[in-house]
Design an enzyme around this catalytic site. Structure first.
Site, PDB file in Angstrom:
ATOM      1  N   GLU A   1       4.549  -3.005 -24.827  1.00  0.00           N
ATOM      2  CA  GLU A   1       4.189  -1.735 -24.879  1.00  0.00           C
ATOM      3  C   GLU A   1       5.439  -0.995 -25.943  1.00  0.00           C
ATOM      4  O   GLU A   1       6.582  -1.301 -25.900  1.00  0.00           O
ATOM      5  CB  GLU A   1       4.276  -0.850 -23.604  1.00  0.00           C
ATOM      6  CG  GLU A   1       3.165  -1.311 -22.642  1.00  0.00           C
ATOM      7  CD  GLU A   1       3.559  -0.632 -21.197  1.00  0.00           C
ATOM      8  OE1 GLU A   1       2.541  -0.807 -20.480  1.00  0.00           O
ATOM      9  OE2 GLU A   1       4.445  -0.127 -21.131  1.00  0.00           O
TER      10      GLU A   1
ATOM     11  N   ARG B   1      16.738  -2.525 -10.217  1.00  0.00           N
ATOM     12  CA  ARG B   1      16.099  -2.988 -11.504  1.00  0.00           C
ATOM     13  C   ARG B   1      15.854  -4.266 -11.522  1.00  0.00           C
ATOM     14  O   ARG B   1      16.486  -5.123 -11.482  1.00  0.00           O
ATOM     15  CB  ARG B   1      16.857  -2.665 -12.717  1.00  0.00           C
ATOM     16  CG  ARG B   1      17.253  -1.120 -12.806  1.00  0.00           C
ATOM     17  CD  ARG B   1      18.378  -1.116 -13.906  1.00  0.00           C
ATOM     18  NE  ARG B   1      18.763   0.301 -14.250  1.00  0.00           N
ATOM     19  CZ  ARG B   1      18.233   1.340 -15.078  1.00  0.00           C
ATOM     20  NH1 ARG B   1      17.047   0.809 -15.779  1.00  0.00           N
ATOM     21  NH2 ARG B   1      18.676   2.356 -15.148  1.00  0.00           N
TER      22      ARG B   1
ATOM     23  N   LYS C   1       7.910   1.660 -26.320  1.00  0.00           N
ATOM     24  CA  LYS C   1       9.211   2.406 -25.429  1.00  0.00           C
ATOM     25  C   LYS C   1       9.172   3.688 -26.151  1.00  0.00           C
ATOM     26  O   LYS C   1      10.149   3.798 -27.223  1.00  0.00           O
ATOM     27  CB  LYS C   1      10.490   1.675 -25.254  1.00  0.00           C
ATOM     28  CG  LYS C   1      11.165   2.284 -24.248  1.00  0.00           C
ATOM     29  CD  LYS C   1      12.435   1.482 -24.051  1.00  0.00           C
ATOM     30  CE  LYS C   1      13.318   2.258 -22.805  1.00  0.00           C
ATOM     31  NZ  LYS C   1      13.421   3.523 -22.838  1.00  0.00           N
TER      32      LYS C   1
ATOM     33  N   GLU D   1       5.127   8.973 -20.337  1.00  0.00           N
ATOM     34  CA  GLU D   1       6.123   9.921 -21.153  1.00  0.00           C
ATOM     35  C   GLU D   1       5.418  10.833 -21.845  1.00  0.00           C
ATOM     36  O   GLU D   1       4.447  10.805 -21.971  1.00  0.00           O
ATOM     37  CB  GLU D   1       6.838   8.889 -22.075  1.00  0.00           C
ATOM     38  CG  GLU D   1       7.250   7.813 -21.550  1.00  0.00           C
ATOM     39  CD  GLU D   1       8.812   8.053 -21.282  1.00  0.00           C
ATOM     40  OE1 GLU D   1       9.410   9.055 -21.928  1.00  0.00           O
ATOM     41  OE2 GLU D   1       9.762   7.087 -20.769  1.00  0.00           O
TER      42      GLU D   1
ATOM     43  N   LYS E   1      13.294  -3.902 -21.095  1.00  0.00           N
ATOM     44  CA  LYS E   1      13.284  -3.110 -22.369  1.00  0.00           C
ATOM     45  C   LYS E   1      13.877  -3.775 -23.472  1.00  0.00           C
ATOM     46  O   LYS E   1      15.175  -4.573 -23.186  1.00  0.00           O
ATOM     47  CB  LYS E   1      13.964  -1.760 -21.997  1.00  0.00           C
ATOM     48  CG  LYS E   1      15.175  -1.857 -21.430  1.00  0.00           C
ATOM     49  CD  LYS E   1      15.622  -0.392 -21.206  1.00  0.00           C
ATOM     50  CE  LYS E   1      16.846  -0.412 -20.227  1.00  0.00           C
ATOM     51  NZ  LYS E   1      17.498   0.957 -19.683  1.00  0.00           N
TER      52      LYS E   1
ATOM     53  N   ARG F   1      10.263  10.929 -19.140  1.00  0.00           N
ATOM     54  CA  ARG F   1       9.478  10.329 -18.329  1.00  0.00           C
ATOM     55  C   ARG F   1       8.643  11.602 -17.396  1.00  0.00           C
ATOM     56  O   ARG F   1       9.258  12.602 -16.907  1.00  0.00           O
ATOM     57  CB  ARG F   1      10.361   9.633 -17.263  1.00  0.00           C
ATOM     58  CG  ARG F   1       9.581   8.799 -16.356  1.00  0.00           C
ATOM     59  CD  ARG F   1       9.134   7.298 -16.695  1.00  0.00           C
ATOM     60  NE  ARG F   1       8.558   6.750 -15.867  1.00  0.00           N
ATOM     61  CZ  ARG F   1       9.178   5.242 -15.283  1.00  0.00           C
ATOM     62  NH1 ARG F   1      10.459   5.118 -15.598  1.00  0.00           N
ATOM     63  NH2 ARG F   1       8.544   4.766 -14.295  1.00  0.00           N
TER      64      ARG F   1
ATOM     65  N   PHE G   1       1.680   4.917 -18.851  1.00  0.00           N
ATOM     66  CA  PHE G   1       1.674   3.305 -18.873  1.00  0.00           C
ATOM     67  C   PHE G   1       1.193   3.064 -17.564  1.00  0.00           C
ATOM     68  O   PHE G   1       1.193   1.625 -17.431  1.00  0.00           O
ATOM     69  CB  PHE G   1       2.859   3.007 -19.431  1.00  0.00           C
ATOM     70  CG  PHE G   1       4.076   3.655 -18.856  1.00  0.00           C
ATOM     71  CD1 PHE G   1       4.391   3.248 -17.480  1.00  0.00           C
ATOM     72  CD2 PHE G   1       4.747   4.550 -19.553  1.00  0.00           C
ATOM     73  CE1 PHE G   1       5.304   3.660 -16.932  1.00  0.00           C
ATOM     74  CE2 PHE G   1       5.796   4.970 -18.762  1.00  0.00           C
ATOM     75  CZ  PHE G   1       6.156   4.853 -17.524  1.00  0.00           C
TER      76      PHE G   1
ATOM     77  N   ARG H   1      11.543  12.408 -14.033  1.00  0.00           N
ATOM     78  CA  ARG H   1      12.345  11.103 -13.751  1.00  0.00           C
ATOM     79  C   ARG H   1      13.254  11.293 -12.530  1.00  0.00           C
ATOM     80  O   ARG H   1      12.964  10.573 -11.804  1.00  0.00           O
ATOM     81  CB  ARG H   1      12.718  10.640 -14.732  1.00  0.00           C
ATOM     82  CG  ARG H   1      13.623   9.176 -14.585  1.00  0.00           C
ATOM     83  CD  ARG H   1      14.642   8.955 -15.422  1.00  0.00           C
ATOM     84  NE  ARG H   1      15.105   7.615 -15.387  1.00  0.00           N
ATOM     85  CZ  ARG H   1      14.756   6.524 -16.146  1.00  0.00           C
ATOM     86  NH1 ARG H   1      14.098   6.692 -17.224  1.00  0.00           N
ATOM     87  NH2 ARG H   1      15.167   5.339 -16.065  1.00  0.00           N
TER      88      ARG H   1
END
Length: 510
Positions: free
Chosen positions: A225, A377, A227, A276, A383, A232, A306, A247
């Site tokens: 996708e 994470r 970025k 976003e 990313k 966010r 997304f 976010r």
């Protein structure tokens, strides 16, 4: 429970490097807390207050001079009640300021010297460098396990169950209360579900070293996708009611009327979307991130989505991403972020080049079988950017010299650890005159102290740094130094608990 027990635990956690010892100390105090004490104690040890901001600045805190109590007498409930009263004294004016100072003086006068120092750091936001959320999640799990032993039946509470409940509730203190108030903590935590109109903690991505390395991790069942270089958003709708969060789970509904209007027009009754929003130039290319942040409230933002976490009574967080994307496409149509599903390595590389050519900051590569998880994470979302970028925390800033004289210029950069933040470098590269002006106007609001050359700050300002690499160094406490670090942008949208860790930087050492 005496407040001194909490203060002593905080000191114990800060004095050891052992994660196991930290978790044990935190778990012990949580397990001994009463039901009414669990939430504030959890918040304080994680570095924040249930009341949020109290309006008390460092000038007020430093202006209170009062002798400390000789012996500890404050209970947790006494402190929480005092913080409630301080938070209720909102507004400005001499009358409010005088009452606030009187309330603060009363609290600090009842506190011992150690308790007073803890309270000043808590009220000033400086305790954010204490026990971080990931450590507290493990401590809550251990505390719930300990508490179950008091009932005569030991129940092992996995950290993952706590982490999931925290993700869905968005509130760590409430999650701790749920875990410690039940005879069956696992069942109570597993019963925590997604609620429309209650924000969910967002899923995060890990930095990918390269497209080749990411494909080796994730294989071919992926989506690539764009970025977006935007802000966010998490959007909830129930009937005609729409609410939007940032976010950091701050509500921004009133600032984004265009997103509210778009969401009301979607063919659903209830929905939770992740995406976003960004400002777009006349040629259709995205504007800089700072312009997107400034654009909130202007009505000129474009939302893109997304992920879909809920649709018309059906929770989707445990469904694979491929399923969630299919639901998303049916709901938002061409508002899905541009992407390529199951690309060949060559097509994936072309997609990443296409994102950069379109003015985006890079690409996201996601496993199609991944469920929606928050907290650590993981490798399921990665990313890919054209160079190494990291989100670090500003610990201090030096006054400039020469052309920069009179401006706050060279920033001290900190990476996150279990103990807080450790310095890993300095930089003034990439700063425009506007950046210098903004730093000079803004940083004093976060000041804890200063000397002739440097203003030291509470660790609350997040900055995105681009660098060439990382090398071993004895110059900085983190044991590493950043190669050719430059400022990309300041991240108003990112909390310090989501910044990059020292271990992540160390992994790049040459």
């Amino acid at each position: 429970m005496l407040f001194s027990r909490v203060v002593a635990t905080s000191g114990e956690v800060g004095a050891t490097r052992s994660r196991k010892a930290k978790t044990a100390a935190l778990a012990a105090v949580l397990a001994d807390a009463s039901p009414d004490e669990v939430a504030p104690v959890t918040a304080w040890l994680a570095g924040f207050m249930l009341q949020g901001r109290t309006g008390i600045g460092w000038r007020t805190l430093s202006g209170v001079e009062i002798d400390p109590a000789a012996q500890p007498s404050l209970e947790v409930g006494d402190v929480e009640a005092a913080l409630d009263r301080l938070a209720a004294l909102a507004g400005s004016g001499s009358g409010v300021g005088a009452r606030r100072t009187a309330e603060l003086s009363s609290l600090l006068g009842a506190a011992t010297a150690d308790e007073g120092r803890f309270l000043v750091r808590l009220l000033g936001g400086e305790l954010r460098q204490g026990a971080l959320e990931g450590l507290m999640v493990e401590a809550v799990a251990a505390a719930a396990t300990l508490a179950s032993e008091a009932t005569g039946r030991r129940v092992q509470v996995p950290a993952e169950v706590v982490r999931r409940a925290f993700m869905l509730s968005g509130q760590l203190p409430e999650t701790a209360r749920t875990a410690l108030a039940s005879d069956d903590p696992v069942a109570a935590l597993e019963a925590v579900g997604l609620e429309v109109m209650r924000p969910v903690r967002p899923m995060l991505a890990s930095p990918g070293d390269s497209l080749e390395a990411t494909l080796a991790d994730l294989g071919t069942e992926i989506v690539v996708e764009h970025k977006l270089d935007g802000a966010r958003i998490q959007v909830h709708r129930r009937g005609d009611e729409v609410r939007v969060w940032s976010r950091t789970l701050h509500e921004i509904t009133d600032a984004v009327p265009e997103i509210v209007a778009l969401t009301r027009g979607l063919p659903v009754e209830t929905v939770v979307l992740d995406g976003e929003t960004l400002a777009v130039a006349e040629d259709g290319r995205p504007r800089a991130f700072q312009e997107s942040m400034k654009g909130l409230g202007s009505g000129a933002m474009q939302p893109w989505f997304f992920d879909c976490l809920h649709r018309d009574g059906r929770d989707l967080v445990d469904e694979p991403l491929e399923t969630r994307r299919r639901e998303l496409a049916e709901i938002v149509g061409d508002r899905v972020i541009p992407s390529v599903v199951r690309p060949t390595p060559e097509r994936a590389a072309q997609a990443i080049d296409g994102a950069l050519a379109a003015g985006q900051e890079g690409s996201m590569v996601k496993a199609l079988d991944s469920t929606y998880t928050a907290g650590r994470r993981g490798k399921a979302w990665q990313k890919i950017k054209p160079s190494h970028t990291f989100d670090l925390v500003v610990l201090a800033c030096e006054w400039g010299s020469g052309r920069r004289r009179g401006w706050l210029s060279n920033i001290h950069l900190g990476a996150r650890t279990d103990d807080g933040f450790v310095m890993v470098g300095k930089t003034f590269k990439g700063m425009t005159d506007e950046t210098l002006r903004w730093q000079t106007e803004t940083f004093p609001r976060y000041e804890t102290s200063r000397d002739a050359y440097t203003v030291y700050l509470r660790p609350e300002i997040v900055v995105e740094i681009e660098l060439d690499g990382v090398q071993t160094s004895t110059r900085y406490p983190g044991g590493v130094a950043l190669r050719f670090a430059r400022v990309v942008r300041y991240r108003d949208d990112k909390p310090v608990g989501e910044t990059d860790t020292l271990d992540t930087l160390r992994a790049l050492r040459r």
